[in-house]
Design a protein around this motif. Structure first.
Motif, PDB file in Angstrom:
ATOM      1  N   PHE A  27       0.838  -1.209   0.000  1.00  0.00           N
ATOM      2  CA  PHE A  27       0.000   0.000   0.000  1.00  0.00           C
ATOM      3  C   PHE A  27       0.873   1.261   0.000  1.00  0.00           C
ATOM      4  CE2 PHE A  27      -3.592  -2.471   2.343  1.00  0.00           C
ATOM      5  CZ  PHE A  27      -4.011  -3.029   1.153  1.00  0.00           C
ATOM      6  N   ASP A  28       2.007   1.206   0.724  1.00  0.00           N
ATOM      7  CA  ASP A  28       2.899   2.374   0.755  1.00  0.00           C
ATOM      8  C   ASP A  28       3.421   2.689  -0.643  1.00  0.00           C
ATOM      9  OD1 ASP A  28       2.701   2.959   3.367  1.00  0.00           O
ATOM     10  OD2 ASP A  28       4.605   2.035   3.983  1.00  0.00           O
ATOM     11  N   SER A  29       3.815   1.627  -1.360  1.00  0.00           N
ATOM     12  CA  SER A  29       4.358   1.818  -2.698  1.00  0.00           C
ATOM     13  C   SER A  29       3.290   2.416  -3.629  1.00  0.00           C
ATOM     14  CB  SER A  29       4.866   0.467  -3.231  1.00  0.00           C
ATOM     15  OG  SER A  29       5.371   0.608  -4.516  1.00  0.00           O
ATOM     16  N   ILE A  30       2.063   1.947  -3.495  1.00  0.00           N
ATOM     17  CA  ILE A  30       0.964   2.468  -4.332  1.00  0.00           C
ATOM     18  C   ILE A  30       0.718   3.947  -4.001  1.00  0.00           C
ATOM     19  CG2 ILE A  30      -1.512   2.257  -4.845  1.00  0.00           C
ATOM     20  CD1 ILE A  30      -1.188  -0.794  -4.191  1.00  0.00           C
ATOM     21  N   ARG A  31       0.727   4.250  -2.713  1.00  0.00           N
ATOM     22  CA  ARG A  31       0.516   5.651  -2.298  1.00  0.00           C
ATOM     23  C   ARG A  31       1.637   6.551  -2.819  1.00  0.00           C
ATOM     24  NH1 ARG A  31      -3.678   6.408   1.049  1.00  0.00           N
ATOM     25  NH2 ARG A  31      -4.568   4.533   1.983  1.00  0.00           N
ATOM     26  N   LEU A  54      -6.975   6.390  -5.455  1.00  0.00           N
ATOM     27  CA  LEU A  54      -6.024   7.486  -5.246  1.00  0.00           C
ATOM     28  C   LEU A  54      -5.887   8.364  -6.487  1.00  0.00           C
ATOM     29  CD1 LEU A  54      -3.195   5.600  -3.299  1.00  0.00           C
ATOM     30  CD2 LEU A  54      -4.804   7.273  -2.361  1.00  0.00           C
ATOM     31  N   LEU A  55      -6.206   7.792  -7.652  1.00  0.00           N
ATOM     32  CA  LEU A  55      -6.071   8.557  -8.902  1.00  0.00           C
ATOM     33  C   LEU A  55      -7.399   9.169  -9.369  1.00  0.00           C
ATOM     34  CD1 LEU A  55      -3.669   6.166 -10.898  1.00  0.00           C
ATOM     35  CD2 LEU A  55      -3.062   8.323  -9.768  1.00  0.00           C
ATOM     36  N   LEU A  56      -8.458   8.969  -8.580  1.00  0.00           N
ATOM     37  CA  LEU A  56      -9.787   9.401  -9.050  1.00  0.00           C
ATOM     38  C   LEU A  56      -9.879  10.900  -9.353  1.00  0.00           C
ATOM     39  CD1 LEU A  56     -12.694   7.467  -7.312  1.00  0.00           C
ATOM     40  CD2 LEU A  56     -11.914   7.371  -9.683  1.00  0.00           C
ATOM     41  N   ASP A  57      -9.221  11.724  -8.539  1.00  0.00           N
ATOM     42  CA  ASP A  57      -9.285  13.171  -8.810  1.00  0.00           C
ATOM     43  C   ASP A  57      -8.659  13.485 -10.163  1.00  0.00           C
ATOM     44  OD1 ASP A  57     -10.509  13.611  -6.455  1.00  0.00           O
ATOM     45  OD2 ASP A  57      -8.722  14.336  -5.388  1.00  0.00           O
ATOM     46  N   GLU A  58      -7.528  12.811 -10.438  1.00  0.00           N
ATOM     47  CA  GLU A  58      -6.853  13.029 -11.724  1.00  0.00           C
ATOM     48  C   GLU A  58      -7.733  12.533 -12.875  1.00  0.00           C
ATOM     49  OE1 GLU A  58      -3.894  14.648 -12.081  1.00  0.00           O
ATOM     50  OE2 GLU A  58      -4.224  14.986  -9.952  1.00  0.00           O
ATOM     51  N   ILE A  59      -8.403  11.407 -12.642  1.00  0.00           N
ATOM     52  CA  ILE A  59      -9.268  10.833 -13.683  1.00  0.00           C
ATOM     53  C   ILE A  59     -10.461  11.755 -13.930  1.00  0.00           C
ATOM     54  CG2 ILE A  59     -10.821   8.893 -14.217  1.00  0.00           C
ATOM     55  CD1 ILE A  59      -8.803   7.109 -12.628  1.00  0.00           C
ATOM     56  N   ARG A  60     -11.045  12.249 -12.857  1.00  0.00           N
ATOM     57  CA  ARG A  60     -12.196  13.160 -13.005  1.00  0.00           C
ATOM     58  C   ARG A  60     -11.779  14.439 -13.740  1.00  0.00           C
ATOM     59  NH1 ARG A  60     -14.088  11.473  -7.555  1.00  0.00           N
ATOM     60  NH2 ARG A  60     -16.086  10.422  -7.806  1.00  0.00           N
ATOM     61  N   SER A  61     -10.538  14.863 -13.511  1.00  0.00           N
ATOM     62  CA  SER A  61     -10.119  16.094 -14.198  1.00  0.00           C
ATOM     63  C   SER A  61      -9.678  15.804 -15.634  1.00  0.00           C
ATOM     64  CB  SER A  61      -9.019  16.817 -13.407  1.00  0.00           C
ATOM     65  OG  SER A  61      -7.808  16.136 -13.551  1.00  0.00           O
ATOM     66  N   LYS A  86       0.827  12.520  -9.365  1.00  0.00           N
ATOM     67  CA  LYS A  86       0.134  13.817  -9.266  1.00  0.00           C
ATOM     68  C   LYS A  86       1.102  14.989  -9.365  1.00  0.00           C
ATOM     69  CE  LYS A  86      -3.654  11.944  -6.657  1.00  0.00           C
ATOM     70  NZ  LYS A  86      -4.412  11.871  -5.443  1.00  0.00           N
ATOM     71  N   LYS A  87       2.326  14.780  -8.838  1.00  0.00           N
ATOM     72  CA  LYS A  87       3.329  15.849  -8.909  1.00  0.00           C
ATOM     73  C   LYS A  87       3.759  16.084 -10.349  1.00  0.00           C
ATOM     74  CE  LYS A  87       5.873  15.302  -4.648  1.00  0.00           C
ATOM     75  NZ  LYS A  87       7.064  14.624  -4.170  1.00  0.00           N
ATOM     76  N   GLN A  88       3.901  14.981 -11.111  1.00  0.00           N
ATOM     77  CA  GLN A  88       4.539  15.086 -12.431  1.00  0.00           C
ATOM     78  C   GLN A  88       3.565  15.239 -13.599  1.00  0.00           C
ATOM     79  OE1 GLN A  88       7.646  12.189 -13.153  1.00  0.00           O
ATOM     80  NE2 GLN A  88       7.987  11.960 -10.973  1.00  0.00           N
ATOM     81  N   PHE A  89       2.312  14.794 -13.393  1.00  0.00           N
ATOM     82  CA  PHE A  89       1.366  14.802 -14.527  1.00  0.00           C
ATOM     83  C   PHE A  89       0.069  15.481 -14.112  1.00  0.00           C
ATOM     84  CE2 PHE A  89       4.194  11.196 -14.865  1.00  0.00           C
ATOM     85  CZ  PHE A  89       4.690  11.325 -16.147  1.00  0.00           C
ATOM     86  N   SER A  90      -0.625  15.966 -15.112  1.00  0.00           N
ATOM     87  CA  SER A  90      -1.883  16.646 -14.818  1.00  0.00           C
ATOM     88  C   SER A  90      -3.014  15.962 -15.580  1.00  0.00           C
ATOM     89  CB  SER A  90      -1.744  18.111 -15.234  1.00  0.00           C
ATOM     90  OG  SER A  90      -2.959  18.743 -15.027  1.00  0.00           O
ATOM     91  N   GLY A  91      -3.938  15.338 -14.847  1.00  0.00           N
ATOM     92  CA  GLY A  91      -5.059  14.640 -15.469  1.00  0.00           C
ATOM     93  C   GLY A  91      -4.684  13.227 -15.906  1.00  0.00           C
ATOM     94  N   LEU A  92      -5.652  12.346 -15.826  1.00  0.00           N
ATOM     95  CA  LEU A  92      -5.457  10.959 -16.287  1.00  0.00           C
ATOM     96  C   LEU A  92      -6.675  10.578 -17.128  1.00  0.00           C
ATOM     97  CD1 LEU A  92      -4.015   8.259 -16.351  1.00  0.00           C
ATOM     98  CD2 LEU A  92      -4.938   7.740 -14.084  1.00  0.00           C
TER      99      LEU A  92
END
Ligand SMILES: NC(=O)c1ccc[n+]([C@@H]2O[C@H](COP(=O)([O-])OP(=O)(O)OC[C@H]3O[C@@H](n4cnc5c(N)ncnc54)[C@H](OP(=O)(O)O)[C@@H]3O)[C@@H](O)[C@H]2O)c1
Length: 291
Positions: free
Chosen positions: A68-72, A123-130, A79-85
């Motif tokens: 879980f730590d690695s996934i987090r 954890l990526l849902l915000d990026e996916i929504r954007s 999120k730091k390096q990319f914007s949106g998924l």
């Protein structure tokens, strides 16, 4: 879906079906981010993907789905390096012939095949929504038909069977898909899952090496195994279509257990507790069968 200049994440791209899907999708010129547990192996595969797709925008990032730590850490770095998924493909998966545990002490098959992608996706849902319109594709299996969800003992602590553990994890992929699809229905994000076929990959090294020559006669190549993933990722024909289970690029009815909405909800709650994602368990959905 047009992927030119968009961000795509594919897990399990260091071999088998995931690698072939990554090559095909890289040809559409997205920025391709590959979470891998072994960066050295990843470097070799990255070279192949870049060479075969003629797309230099391929990035490796460390992510062990058994931690879980690695996934987090991966999600934080992403999120730091990319914007949106715009496209997330949860393809990585394992077959264990012996019981073992993740870094968090969870039975490995349940951990890597279900809880890991559950946490990663949330954890990526915000990026996916954007990144809408966006697609999520989960790689399941016809093996989901072997079994139901054992909510009393999801990790097989009392009685462990490799077949049941694998089948249950693949059933969990479908229940997760259907619940998430409903949750994101109004958000412009579609969520579908699929079975790639019986495919000659490293997965079967662990199942029965001695049967491989016999199996080989009936198996698809990894490239053929990737076809339904690529179809769900790119086809305009599935735009807006969500919550489905696909085999050979066609919708197929999964098992009764996979259509059990109460089980989908229960699994979501259970997975939220396991992964510490309590905040995602708040939805109380009117749940329809979309299959
Ligand atoms: N092959 C089939 O007939 C078949 C049938 C139905 C469904 N599937 C599903 O298809 C998907 C892909 O499997 P495959 O057949 O292509 O098998 P594979 O060749 O063994 O590939 C599995 C991929 O998952 C990655 N992976 C495994 N554990 C991981 C972890 N802890 N963290 C991060 N990545 C991890 C592997 O990374 P490494 O390279 O580091 O090992 C590899 O890239 C799986 O979900 C599988 O259940 C396969």
């Amino acid at each position: 879906m047009k992927l030119d200049g968009k961000n795509v994440v594919i897990t399990g791209a260091t071999s088998g079906i995931g690698k072939e899907a990554a090559i095909e999708i890289a040809r559409m010129k997205p920025c391709l981010v590959l979470p891998v547990r072994n960066l050295e192996k990843g470097e070799q595969v990255k070279k192949q993907i870049v060479a075969e797709s003629d797309n230099p925008a391929v990035y490796l990032m460390k992510c062990d789905l058994a931690s879980f730590d690695s996934i987090r850490n991966f999600a934080r770095e992403f999120k730091k390096q990319f914007s949106g998924l715009h496209l997330l493909i949860n393809n990585a998966g394992i077959w264990q012939n012996k019981k073992s545990e993740t870094k968090d002490g969870i039975e490995m098959t349940f951990g890597v095949n279900h809880l890991g992608p559950f946490l990663l996706t949330n954890l990526l849902l915000d990026e996916i929504r954007s990144g809408v319109p966006a697609r999520i594709i989960n790689v399941s299996s016809e093996a989901h038909r072997y079994t139901g969800m054992n909510f009393n003992d999801p990790e097989g602590k009392k009685k462990f069977s490799t077949f049941k553990a694998y089948g249950q994890s693949k059933l969990a992929n479908i229940l997760f898909t259907r619940y998430l699809a409903q949750m994101l229905r109004e958000d412009g994000v579609t969520v579908n899952c699929m079975h790639p076929g019986f495919v000659a990959t490293n997965l079967f090294d662990r199942i029965a090496p001695f049967l491989r020559p016999v199996f080989g006669l009936f198996m698809k190549t990894p490239r053929q195994g990737a076809e339904t993933i690529v179809f769900l990722a790119l086809s305009p024909g599935v735009e807006g279509s969500t919550g489905g289970y696909y085999v050979n690029k066609k919708k197929k009815k999964p098992s009764g257990a996979a259509l059990d909405n109460k089980a989908a909800e229960k699994l979501w709650m259970l997975s939220s507790q396991y992964t510490g994602m309590e905040e995602t368990s708040l939805i109380n959905l009117p749940f329809e069968n979309q299959i």
